[in-house]
Design an enzyme around this catalytic site. Structure first.
Site, mmCIF file in Angstrom:
data_model
loop_
_atom_site.group_PDB
_atom_site.id
_atom_site.type_symbol
_atom_site.label_atom_id
_atom_site.label_comp_id
_atom_site.label_asym_id
_atom_site.label_seq_id
_atom_site.Cartn_x
_atom_site.Cartn_y
_atom_site.Cartn_z
ATOM 1 N N ASP A 245 104.150 12.069 45.864
ATOM 2 C CA ASP A 245 103.139 11.080 45.487
ATOM 3 C C ASP A 245 102.101 11.738 44.593
ATOM 4 O O ASP A 245 101.177 11.077 44.136
ATOM 5 C CB ASP A 245 102.454 10.516 46.735
ATOM 6 C CG ASP A 245 103.258 9.388 47.362
ATOM 7 O OD1 ASP A 245 103.664 8.477 46.638
ATOM 8 O OD2 ASP A 245 103.469 9.431 48.584
ATOM 9 N N LYS B 128 97.882 20.644 49.961
ATOM 10 C CA LYS B 128 99.306 20.843 49.673
ATOM 11 C C LYS B 128 99.574 22.228 49.087
ATOM 12 O O LYS B 128 100.695 22.722 49.128
ATOM 13 C CB LYS B 128 99.796 19.771 48.702
ATOM 14 C CG LYS B 128 99.737 18.355 49.246
ATOM 15 C CD LYS B 128 100.834 18.094 50.245
ATOM 16 C CE LYS B 128 100.878 16.621 50.636
ATOM 17 N NZ LYS B 128 102.005 16.308 51.520
#
Length: 424
Positions: free
Chosen positions: A121, A76
């Protein structure tokens, strides 16, 4: 479960998709990321695991290890900073901003009134918070009920303000959008929805850095793939006319990573692209359901999975535009299969270096292990003794206590055994 996609095609990369995501834009994103000190320099390792390949009955298994991309511990870190930089360059035209000056924090004063917000998340929010801290703007992260306190603390450590809500990931996406509309903040999300595609496109383009590095390693221009001694590629696999890997198993989630990697490989190798298999938790099967429906759809399960980064209920419509024509098969795996895959990589072997791979990071391997053990599945996707398979370990121990509980050993202990393996 496995579903062979009847809509997958073998053709040149379509021009309409290339207008959205391309190798050229991927390279630009990669160049910009080199300015950010939040990333480790150079490429991440491309590990060769011969013993694992032999046990699965395939010619080779390569694992791109994104756990070592940065202290953030996941892939990410490639998407959030690129999306934030591109957003600021669009929003502040004429201010003299560049990717380099933004990422070095030279415009903090000018950005005092700017706020980026996102649901997460865990890993995307942590990456966005880190990028915002470097750039010098405010960051708000919305977390749903299933996100652990450990992941929350990791995000807050980068200066982000945390908003907690009940419900699941999709509820947190709705809350982030509502807060942004109410306060005039900017959503920097890795999933698209109606009227919101530009920023998710930028996120996915950042992920294509992974594919670019694999391409370099397989072509021989970066054969040691980041300096790992065990990361050697078969010489006879290097061929400009066809992809040196036959299969790529990709994590599901909302589809962003899969779209970023598949689009690059599709443009690079055209009709000779590898077979793409997307893997997701059986209880968070939004991409599998999308394949069945022939359009972006929702998961049919509880969405709650040990694979927290893949516990997504809604497919990204933008990602689906790339996945529907390129992914050859969609499959689901159980939490137990993911844990088994984590333990296998942590254990290592005589010829396979042990390394840390998180719950979501092993989804591709869990899918490969299931396919290799099921003759009908292997046949359906053309997995044979001659197959060379690429996997992407998308995260390390981003929740260390969860990792230790699932593997039965701490990440630090696995790393120590890795060092001993190298020192042999």
């Amino acid at each position: 479960m496995l579903y062979v996609n009847p809509r997958a095609v073998r053709a040149s990369y379509p021009a309409d998709l290339q207008d959205i995501m391309s190798i050229a834009r991927a390279q630009e994103s990669r160049d910009w990321l080199a300015y950010w000190n939040g990333l480790a320099p150079g490429s991440t390792p491309l590990r060769t695991l011969p013993d694992l390949a032999a046990s699965l009955g395939v010619r080779g298994v390569l694992v791109k290890d994104e756990a070592l991309r940065s202290t953030l511990g996941s892939f990410k870190a490639l998407g959030a900073p690129i999306a934030l930089v591109r957003l600021l360059l669009r929003k502040f035209v004429g201010h003299g901003f560049t990717a380099q000056t933004l990422l070095s924090g030279e415009h903090r004063q000018a950005l005092e009134g700017f706020t980026a917000i996102s649901a997460t998340d865990g890993n995307h929010g942590r990456a966005l918070a880190a990028a915002a801290q470097s750039i010098g703007c405010r960051c708000v992260i919305v977390l749903h009920a299933q996100v652990s306190d450990e992941r929350e603390q990791a995000i807050a450590a980068y200066g982000a303000e945390i908003v907690r809500i009940g419900g699941n990931y999709d509820a947190s996406v709705e809350e982030a959008a509502a807060l942004a509309a109410r306060h005039g903040w900017s959503v920097v999300s890795d999933t698209s929805y109606h009227g919101y595609e530009i920023i998710p496109r930028d996120v996915m383009q950042g992920y294509a850095t992974i594919a670019a590095e694999v391409d370099e390693a397989l072509s021989g221009s970066d054969a040691d793939a980041g300096g790992d001694a065990e990361a050697n590629v078969d010489v006879d696999a290097r061929n400009d006319d066809a992809c040196p890997v036959t299969h790529v198993f990709l994590q599901g989630g909302v589809g962003g990573l899969a779209a970023g990697v598949a689009s690059y490989f599709w443009e690079r190798w055209g009709a000779q692209r590898p077979t793409f298999v997307v893997v997701e938790p059986e209880q968070a099967d939004c991409l599998y359901q999308s394949a069945l429906a022939g359009q972006a759809a929702s998961a049919r399960g509880s969405v709650d999975s040990v694979m927290a980064g893949l516990a997504c209920g809604e497919t990204s419509p933008l990602a689906w535009r790339f996945l529907q024509p390129s992914v050859d098969a969609f499959m689901t795996v159980t939490d137990a299969q993911a844990i088994e895959a984590m333990q296998r990589l942590a254990r290592g072997s005589e010829n396979d270096v042990p390394f840390v791979a998180g719950e979501s990071g092993v989804a591709g391997l869990a899918g490969l292990m299931q396919a290799a053990a099921t003759p009908e599945m292997a046949s359906a996707i053309g997995l044979t003794a001659d197959s060379r398979v690429l996997l992407i370990n998308t995260e390390g121990a981003t929740a260390p206590s969860v990792y230790a509980a699932l593997v039965g050993e701490s990440a630090a202990s696995v790393t120590q055994r890795q060092q001993a393996w190298r020192a042999r």
